[in-house]
Design an enzyme around this catalytic site. Structure first.
Site, PDB file in Angstrom:
ATOM      1  N   ALA A  78       8.587  -1.432  -7.865  1.00  0.00           N
ATOM      2  CA  ALA A  78       8.167  -0.189  -8.538  1.00  0.00           C
ATOM      3  C   ALA A  78       6.902  -0.410  -9.357  1.00  0.00           C
ATOM      4  N   THR A 120       0.028  -8.398  -6.691  1.00  0.00           N
ATOM      5  CA  THR A 120      -1.144  -8.143  -5.847  1.00  0.00           C
ATOM      6  C   THR A 120      -2.198  -9.243  -5.971  1.00  0.00           C
ATOM      7  N   ASP A 121      -3.044  -9.336  -4.952  1.00  0.00           N
ATOM      8  CA  ASP A 121      -4.193 -10.256  -5.015  1.00  0.00           C
ATOM      9  C   ASP A 121      -5.220  -9.794  -6.051  1.00  0.00           C
ATOM     10  N   GLU A 122      -5.136  -8.534  -6.443  1.00  0.00           N
ATOM     11  CA  GLU A 122      -6.170  -7.980  -7.327  1.00  0.00           C
ATOM     12  C   GLU A 122      -6.164  -8.580  -8.729  1.00  0.00           C
ATOM     13  N   TYR A 147      -5.602  -0.768 -12.964  1.00  0.00           N
ATOM     14  CA  TYR A 147      -4.430  -1.091 -12.133  1.00  0.00           C
ATOM     15  C   TYR A 147      -4.185  -2.601 -12.112  1.00  0.00           C
ATOM     16  N   ASN A 176      -3.895  -6.564   0.832  1.00  0.00           N
ATOM     17  CA  ASN A 176      -3.733  -5.131   1.176  1.00  0.00           C
ATOM     18  C   ASN A 176      -2.784  -4.932   2.361  1.00  0.00           C
ATOM     19  N   PHE A 187      -6.438   3.962   1.617  1.00  0.00           N
ATOM     20  CA  PHE A 187      -7.570   3.952   2.555  1.00  0.00           C
ATOM     21  C   PHE A 187      -7.182   4.207   4.017  1.00  0.00           C
ATOM     22  N   ILE A 188      -6.308   3.346   4.569  1.00  0.00           N
ATOM     23  CA  ILE A 188      -6.031   3.462   6.012  1.00  0.00           C
ATOM     24  C   ILE A 188      -5.332   4.778   6.351  1.00  0.00           C
ATOM     25  N   ARG A 190      -5.335   7.530   4.655  1.00  0.00           N
ATOM     26  CA  ARG A 190      -6.227   8.662   4.358  1.00  0.00           C
ATOM     27  C   ARG A 190      -7.166   8.906   5.545  1.00  0.00           C
ATOM     28  N   GLN A 191      -7.729   7.818   6.067  1.00  0.00           N
ATOM     29  CA  GLN A 191      -8.718   7.991   7.138  1.00  0.00           C
ATOM     30  C   GLN A 191      -8.047   8.372   8.453  1.00  0.00           C
ATOM     31  N   ARG A 211     -11.522  -6.237   2.421  1.00  0.00           N
ATOM     32  CA  ARG A 211     -10.119  -6.372   2.062  1.00  0.00           C
ATOM     33  C   ARG A 211      -9.447  -7.264   3.096  1.00  0.00           C
TER      34      ARG A 211
HETATM   35  P1  NAD Z   1       3.792   2.983  -3.681  1.00  0.00           P
HETATM   36  O1  NAD Z   1       2.921   3.659  -4.680  1.00  0.00           O
HETATM   37  O2  NAD Z   1       3.808   3.465  -2.280  1.00  0.00           O
HETATM   38  O3  NAD Z   1       5.302   3.028  -4.201  1.00  0.00           O
HETATM   39  C1  NAD Z   1       5.659   2.785  -5.536  1.00  0.00           C
HETATM   40  C2  NAD Z   1       7.086   3.284  -5.750  1.00  0.00           C
HETATM   41  O4  NAD Z   1       7.442   2.987  -7.112  1.00  0.00           O
HETATM   42  C3  NAD Z   1       7.225   4.802  -5.580  1.00  0.00           C
HETATM   43  O5  NAD Z   1       8.375   5.085  -4.842  1.00  0.00           O
HETATM   44  C4  NAD Z   1       7.334   5.322  -7.011  1.00  0.00           C
HETATM   45  O6  NAD Z   1       8.122   6.501  -7.105  1.00  0.00           O
HETATM   46  C5  NAD Z   1       7.997   4.143  -7.710  1.00  0.00           C
HETATM   47  N1  NAD Z   1       7.713   4.085  -9.147  1.00  0.00           N
HETATM   48  C6  NAD Z   1       6.508   4.161  -9.762  1.00  0.00           C
HETATM   49  N2  NAD Z   1       6.656   4.054 -11.099  1.00  0.00           N
HETATM   50  C7  NAD Z   1       7.989   3.893 -11.324  1.00  0.00           C
HETATM   51  C8  NAD Z   1       8.779   3.715 -12.487  1.00  0.00           C
HETATM   52  N3  NAD Z   1       8.221   3.682 -13.708  1.00  0.00           N
HETATM   53  N4  NAD Z   1      10.099   3.560 -12.351  1.00  0.00           N
HETATM   54  C9  NAD Z   1      10.681   3.583 -11.119  1.00  0.00           C
HETATM   55  N5  NAD Z   1       9.997   3.766  -9.989  1.00  0.00           N
HETATM   56  C10 NAD Z   1       8.666   3.911 -10.090  1.00  0.00           C
HETATM   57  O7  NAD Z   1       3.411   1.452  -3.771  1.00  0.00           O
HETATM   58  P2  NAD Z   1       3.472   0.276  -2.694  1.00  0.00           P
HETATM   59  O8  NAD Z   1       2.176   0.214  -1.994  1.00  0.00           O
HETATM   60  O9  NAD Z   1       4.730   0.374  -1.934  1.00  0.00           O
HETATM   61  O10 NAD Z   1       3.524  -0.996  -3.668  1.00  0.00           O
HETATM   62  C11 NAD Z   1       4.756  -1.604  -4.017  1.00  0.00           C
HETATM   63  C12 NAD Z   1       4.468  -2.837  -4.838  1.00  0.00           C
HETATM   64  O11 NAD Z   1       3.679  -3.752  -4.094  1.00  0.00           O
HETATM   65  C13 NAD Z   1       3.689  -2.570  -6.134  1.00  0.00           C
HETATM   66  O12 NAD Z   1       4.220  -3.376  -7.152  1.00  0.00           O
HETATM   67  C14 NAD Z   1       2.260  -2.971  -5.795  1.00  0.00           C
HETATM   68  O13 NAD Z   1       1.565  -3.381  -6.951  1.00  0.00           O
HETATM   69  C15 NAD Z   1       2.522  -4.115  -4.844  1.00  0.00           C
HETATM   70  N6  NAD Z   1       1.446  -4.386  -3.875  1.00  0.00           N
HETATM   71  C16 NAD Z   1       0.996  -3.393  -3.054  1.00  0.00           C
HETATM   72  C17 NAD Z   1       0.026  -3.680  -2.098  1.00  0.00           C
HETATM   73  C18 NAD Z   1      -0.492  -2.620  -1.151  1.00  0.00           C
HETATM   74  O14 NAD Z   1      -1.428  -2.902  -0.403  1.00  0.00           O
HETATM   75  N7  NAD Z   1       0.062  -1.428  -1.109  1.00  0.00           N
HETATM   76  C19 NAD Z   1      -0.480  -4.984  -2.008  1.00  0.00           C
HETATM   77  C20 NAD Z   1      -0.003  -5.966  -2.875  1.00  0.00           C
HETATM   78  C21 NAD Z   1       0.978  -5.655  -3.786  1.00  0.00           C
HETATM   79  O1  TDX Z   2     -11.108   7.023   0.666  1.00  0.00           O
HETATM   80  C1  TDX Z   2     -11.278   5.818   0.452  1.00  0.00           C
HETATM   81  N1  TDX Z   2     -12.436   5.222   0.860  1.00  0.00           N
HETATM   82  C2  TDX Z   2     -12.685   3.899   0.672  1.00  0.00           C
HETATM   83  O2  TDX Z   2     -13.750   3.405   1.063  1.00  0.00           O
HETATM   84  C3  TDX Z   2     -10.272   5.001  -0.215  1.00  0.00           C
HETATM   85  C4  TDX Z   2      -8.992   5.627  -0.681  1.00  0.00           C
HETATM   86  C5  TDX Z   2     -10.545   3.668  -0.386  1.00  0.00           C
HETATM   87  N2  TDX Z   2     -11.714   3.129   0.022  1.00  0.00           N
HETATM   88  C6  TDX Z   2     -11.943   1.678  -0.134  1.00  0.00           C
HETATM   89  C7  TDX Z   2     -11.615   1.089  -1.478  1.00  0.00           C
HETATM   90  C8  TDX Z   2     -11.196  -0.315  -1.113  1.00  0.00           C
HETATM   91  O3  TDX Z   2     -12.347  -1.128  -0.950  1.00  0.00           O
HETATM   92  O4  TDX Z   2     -11.046   1.037   0.786  1.00  0.00           O
HETATM   93  C9  TDX Z   2     -10.512  -0.166   0.240  1.00  0.00           C
HETATM   94  C10 TDX Z   2      -8.993  -0.051   0.158  1.00  0.00           C
HETATM   95  O5  TDX Z   2      -8.720   0.953  -0.810  1.00  0.00           O
HETATM   96  P1  TDX Z   2      -7.231   1.292  -1.305  1.00  0.00           P
HETATM   97  O6  TDX Z   2      -6.387   1.649  -0.128  1.00  0.00           O
HETATM   98  O7  TDX Z   2      -7.335   2.252  -2.416  1.00  0.00           O
HETATM   99  O8  TDX Z   2      -6.723  -0.137  -1.777  1.00  0.00           O
HETATM  100  P2  TDX Z   2      -7.229  -1.173  -2.889  1.00  0.00           P
HETATM  101  O9  TDX Z   2      -7.963  -0.504  -3.980  1.00  0.00           O
HETATM  102  O10 TDX Z   2      -7.901  -2.310  -2.171  1.00  0.00           O
HETATM  103  O11 TDX Z   2      -5.798  -1.636  -3.455  1.00  0.00           O
HETATM  104  C11 TDX Z   2      -4.689  -1.842  -2.541  1.00  0.00           C
HETATM  105  O12 TDX Z   2      -4.471  -3.179  -2.290  1.00  0.00           O
HETATM  106  C12 TDX Z   2      -3.891  -3.954  -3.293  1.00  0.00           C
HETATM  107  C13 TDX Z   2      -3.412  -1.180  -3.044  1.00  0.00           C
HETATM  108  O13 TDX Z   2      -3.647   0.194  -3.289  1.00  0.00           O
HETATM  109  C14 TDX Z   2      -2.897  -1.871  -4.239  1.00  0.00           C
HETATM  110  O14 TDX Z   2      -1.672  -1.298  -4.671  1.00  0.00           O
HETATM  111  C15 TDX Z   2      -2.672  -3.301  -3.885  1.00  0.00           C
HETATM  112  O15 TDX Z   2      -2.261  -4.028  -4.985  1.00  0.00           O
END
Ligand code: NAD
Ligand code: TDX
Length: 335
Positions: A78, A120-122, A147, A176, A187-188, A190-191, A211
């Site tokens: 979460a 996250t790697d961020e 973030y 990512n 990003f992915i 959305r596009q 990424r």
């Molecule tokens: P997401 O935004 O799709 O899902 C997050 C979930 O957490 C949602 O269901 C939301 O309702 C819930 N949530 C948010 N705040 C909350 C709170 N206070 N209490 C309870 N629930 C809450 O995110 P995701 O992409 O599935 O990411 C999951 C985890 O992985 C996160 O910790 C994120 O930092 C980490 N992560 C994501 C990526 C990525 O590329 N998406 C990469 C590395 C790490």
């Molecule tokens: O419309 C867009 N156009 C665009 O160029 C959006 C939404 C993003 N971008 C770029 C920003 C980033 O360079 O694409 C790349 C990926 O963007 P996001 O999907 O927003 O991801 P990023 O900011 O890299 O973070 C993601 O990876 C690490 C996740 O959202 C995080 O939750 C995770 O921790």
């Protein structure tokens, strides 16, 4: 095993729950999720009878204490996760990502329950384009965005709770993710959905940002490897060594959907936009034997495109609101 999965109605958490039910029939899964805009019960609809769902906040001590008391392990997904949103409303990120981790850490400390925190790697900040380096476990945190700073905050608390109180916890930093059930703000998806509804692909800035992409199932298999064999107190990187420029991904998505690449549009950049992320994940392979399986990026992205094509019922209602939000932000940023 009685497993508590926080954020299990979001992208990675819901994929984790599905994979767990499919591969670990003995697991009893409880999901705790606040159902923010990013989480939805629709994501779990077809498996709703196989999990216990609790709507609640990870920063709510009473709810978390009771659920952790009943669990043998917690996997903590979460979080508020979208960088663009963190630039508008950072307070929600501090609360969910820092206070949420604190509340969970206190609960696992009280009840002696194993915790795995998903990060996250961020947290390491960014690398320069062309720099011959990937981040290693043990590199200093240097987050650049609200973030990533909030995620680093939660991870620093975990490290301190391990050292000071001996909580049995691990943390992973992943690159990512892409795959099914990802919110259309990212990003992915959305596009892909822009292309499916006849819109343009919106790439920030010069599109040269890099990424390191991994399929969500590979991420979740790594989380299970850590739960099964990871050493408490240890940090693990999860990545597939798949660095891609944003423009290259946009071009591939055009190819996969049969769209003309002239639908790619360079738009206003994200403030503070990190240039490049890349992780060295060799510890996970060497120590726990994990390696990614979905390494054919084109094929895995093609499957993801097909999934979005087939699931417009899941994302369709969100799409126009998300795009309206993006349009307002671009307008505002340009003054
Ligand atoms: P997401 O935004 O799709 O899902 C997050 C979930 O957490 C949602 O269901 C939301 O309702 C819930 N949530 C948010 N705040 C909350 C709170 N206070 N209490 C309870 N629930 C809450 O995110 P995701 O992409 O599935 O990411 C999951 C985890 O992985 C996160 O910790 C994120 O930092 C980490 N992560 C994501 C990526 C990525 O590329 N998406 C990469 C590395 C790490
Ligand atoms: O419309 C867009 N156009 C665009 O160029 C959006 C939404 C993003 N971008 C770029 C920003 C980033 O360079 O694409 C790349 C990926 O963007 P996001 O999907 O927003 O991801 P990023 O900011 O890299 O973070 C993601 O990876 C690490 C996740 O959202 C995080 O939750 C995770 O921790």
């Amino acid at each position: 095993m009685k497993l508590l999965v926080t954020g299990g109605a979001g992208f990675i958490g819901a994929n984790f729950v599905r994979r767990t039910l499919a591969t670990r029939p003995e697991a009893e899964v409880t999901v705790l999720d606040a159902l923010t805009y990013a989480g939805s019960l629709g994501t779990l609809a077809d498996i709703a009878d196989q999990v216990v769902f609790v709507k609640g906040d990870v920063a709510d001590e009473a709810v978390v204490d009771e659920l952790v008391r009943q669990s043998e392990a917690v996997v903590h997904f979460a979080a508020e996760t979208h960088n663009d949103n963190a630039l508008v409303n950072p307070g929600a990120f501090v609360r969910s990502n820092i206070v949420g981790s604190f509340v969970l850490l206190e609960a696992v400390r009280r009840h002696g329950v194993r915790l795995h925190q998903v990060s996250t790697d961020e947290v390491y900040g960014d690398l320069a384009l062309g720099e011959d380096r990937r981040f290693l476990e043990g590199d200093a945190f240097n987050p650049s965005s609200p973030y990533s700073a909030s995620k680093a905050g939660g991870d620093l608390l975990l490290r301190a709770w391990v050292r000071s109180f001996g909580v049995e916890a691990t943390v992973s930093h992943c690159t990512n993710n892409f795959g099914p059930w990802q919110h259309v703000e990212k990003f992915i998806p959305r596009q892909i959905t822009n292309l499916l509804v006849g819109g343009s692909v919106k790439v920030y800035g010069d599109g040269k940002h890099v990424r390191d992409w991994i399929h969500v199932d590979d991420h979740n298999d790594a989380v299970w490897a850590i739960l099964d064999k990871g050493e408490p107190g240890r940090t693990y990187h999860i990545g597939a060594g798949n660095e891609q420029g944003n423009l290259a991904v946009a071009q591939l998505l055009c190819e996969l959907t049969g769209a003309d690449p002239d639908r790619i549009e360079l738009v206003l950049d994200r403030p503070g936009h990190d240039r490049r992320y890349a992780l060295d994940a060799s510890r996970l392979t060497a120590e726990l034997g994990w390696s990614p399986r979905k390494t054919d990026f084109r094929a895995a992205l093609g499957e993801t495109v097909d999934w979005y094509r087939a699931h417009q019922d899941w994302w369709g209602a969100e799409k126009s609101g998300v795009e309206a939000q993006y349009a307002r932000r671009e307008h505002g940023a340009r003054g």
